[in-house]
Write a protein that holds these residues in place. Structure first.
Motif, short mmCIF file in Angstrom:
data_model
loop_
_atom_site.label_atom_id
_atom_site.label_comp_id
_atom_site.label_asym_id
_atom_site.label_seq_id
_atom_site.Cartn_x
_atom_site.Cartn_y
_atom_site.Cartn_z
N THR A 12 -72.84 -25.37 54.84
CA THR A 12 -72.56 -26.65 54.19
C THR A 12 -71.84 -26.70 53.20
O THR A 12 -71.77 -25.78 52.48
CB THR A 12 -73.89 -27.51 53.99
OG1 THR A 12 -74.67 -26.66 52.96
CG2 THR A 12 -74.91 -27.45 55.31
N CYS A 13 -71.33 -27.56 52.75
CA CYS A 13 -70.33 -27.73 51.49
C CYS A 13 -70.76 -27.94 50.18
O CYS A 13 -70.17 -27.19 49.30
CB CYS A 13 -69.23 -28.79 51.87
SG CYS A 13 -68.20 -28.35 53.42
N GLU A 14 -71.81 -29.10 49.95
CA GLU A 14 -72.19 -29.24 48.74
C GLU A 14 -72.96 -28.10 47.94
O GLU A 14 -72.45 -27.49 46.93
CB GLU A 14 -72.88 -30.65 48.65
CG GLU A 14 -72.06 -31.72 49.19
CD GLU A 14 -70.84 -31.97 48.38
OE1 GLU A 14 -70.82 -31.90 47.12
OE2 GLU A 14 -69.65 -32.39 49.13
N LYS A 15 -74.37 -28.15 48.53
CA LYS A 15 -75.04 -26.92 48.11
C LYS A 15 -75.11 -25.87 49.28
O LYS A 15 -75.77 -26.19 50.38
CB LYS A 15 -76.38 -27.30 47.71
CG LYS A 15 -76.42 -27.68 46.01
CD LYS A 15 -78.12 -28.45 46.22
CE LYS A 15 -78.73 -27.68 45.06
NZ LYS A 15 -79.90 -27.92 44.77
N PRO A 16 -74.15 -24.97 49.27
CA PRO A 16 -74.02 -24.17 50.62
C PRO A 16 -75.38 -23.50 51.05
O PRO A 16 -76.25 -22.84 50.35
CB PRO A 16 -73.26 -23.16 50.02
CG PRO A 16 -72.33 -23.58 49.05
CD PRO A 16 -73.41 -24.45 48.21
N VAL A 17 -75.59 -23.84 52.42
CA VAL A 17 -76.65 -23.53 53.21
C VAL A 17 -76.06 -22.76 54.57
O VAL A 17 -75.20 -23.35 55.14
CB VAL A 17 -77.47 -24.41 53.62
CG1 VAL A 17 -78.73 -24.02 54.70
CG2 VAL A 17 -78.29 -25.22 52.67
N LEU A 18 -76.48 -21.47 54.85
CA LEU A 18 -75.44 -20.79 55.95
C LEU A 18 -75.89 -21.38 57.01
O LEU A 18 -77.37 -21.74 57.22
CB LEU A 18 -75.87 -19.38 56.18
CG LEU A 18 -75.33 -18.59 54.95
CD1 LEU A 18 -76.07 -17.14 55.04
CD2 LEU A 18 -73.88 -18.20 54.80
N LEU A 19 -75.27 -21.54 57.89
CA LEU A 19 -75.48 -22.10 59.46
C LEU A 19 -75.79 -20.93 60.31
O LEU A 19 -74.98 -19.87 60.51
CB LEU A 19 -74.36 -22.97 60.43
CG LEU A 19 -74.08 -24.15 59.30
CD1 LEU A 19 -73.13 -24.82 60.43
CD2 LEU A 19 -75.21 -24.97 59.30
N THR A 20 -77.08 -20.42 60.79
CA THR A 20 -77.60 -19.48 61.48
C THR A 20 -78.34 -19.98 62.53
O THR A 20 -78.46 -20.96 62.79
CB THR A 20 -78.48 -18.63 60.43
OG1 THR A 20 -79.74 -19.51 60.27
CG2 THR A 20 -78.02 -18.23 59.12
N ILE A 21 -78.51 -19.12 63.56
CA ILE A 21 -79.15 -19.23 64.72
C ILE A 21 -80.79 -18.77 64.61
O ILE A 21 -80.93 -17.98 63.66
CB ILE A 21 -78.84 -18.68 66.08
CG1 ILE A 21 -78.91 -17.01 65.81
CG2 ILE A 21 -77.53 -19.25 66.54
CD1 ILE A 21 -78.61 -16.30 67.31
N GLU A 22 -81.45 -19.77 65.12
CA GLU A 22 -83.03 -19.46 64.89
C GLU A 22 -83.83 -18.37 65.71
O GLU A 22 -84.47 -17.59 65.26
CB GLU A 22 -83.70 -20.84 65.04
CG GLU A 22 -85.18 -20.72 64.76
CD GLU A 22 -85.88 -22.13 64.72
OE1 GLU A 22 -86.80 -22.36 65.61
OE2 GLU A 22 -85.31 -23.00 64.04
N LYS A 23 -83.29 -18.44 66.89
CA LYS A 23 -84.04 -17.47 68.02
C LYS A 23 -82.85 -16.58 68.63
O LYS A 23 -81.85 -16.97 68.86
CB LYS A 23 -84.74 -18.28 68.95
CG LYS A 23 -85.80 -19.05 68.70
CD LYS A 23 -86.66 -19.67 69.60
CE LYS A 23 -87.79 -20.67 69.17
NZ LYS A 23 -88.46 -21.15 70.12
N GLY A 24 -83.37 -15.54 69.42
CA GLY A 24 -82.69 -14.71 70.19
C GLY A 24 -81.62 -13.63 69.50
O GLY A 24 -81.44 -12.53 70.21
N GLY A 25 -81.21 -13.61 68.11
CA GLY A 25 -80.58 -12.53 67.75
C GLY A 25 -79.63 -11.87 68.30
O GLY A 25 -78.63 -12.40 68.77
#
Length: 108
Positions: free
Chosen positions: A86-99
């Motif tokens: 995300t741009c403002e307060k950066p939060v990584l886009l990750t996947i939750e399951k499956g790795g």
């Protein structure tokens, strides 16, 4: 907001990658150097997130990577993609399951 066509969006190749190494870029306040496993290859990606994350926060994370972005040189190093956050307060886009079973898989 500028609208793009579905064909434009399809040109952006997003893949799941696993961060295997991360370190601060010497001399930079913002950059972290990541080594990302994309299944069939490993790529170096520079992320301007050092003000918000420590390098160890990235290791082992499954992130979304733009893999068909033109390489860019920063601080004498080449970035071979971009991770999504995300741009403002950066939060990584990750996947939750499956790795590991999704490493290298295309996001659509």
């Amino acid at each position: 907001m500028s609208l793009i066509s579905l064909d434009d969006f399809k040109r952006v190749e997003l893949r799941i990658g696993k961060v295997v190494e991360a370190s601060r870029v010497e001399g930079s306040k913002k950059l972290i150097k990541l080594l990302i496993d994309l299944g069939n290859e490993k790529r170096q990606v520079l992320a301007g997130l050092a003000e918000y994350y420590k390098p160890e926060d990235f290791v082992g994370k499954y992130v979304v990577v733009v893999v068909n972005l033109q390489p860019k040189k920063m601080m004498g190093l080449e970035s071979q993609g971009m991770i999504l956050a995300t741009c403002e307060k950066p939060v990584l886009l990750t996947i939750e399951k499956g790795g590991d079973e999704h490493v290298g898989e295309r996001v659509c």
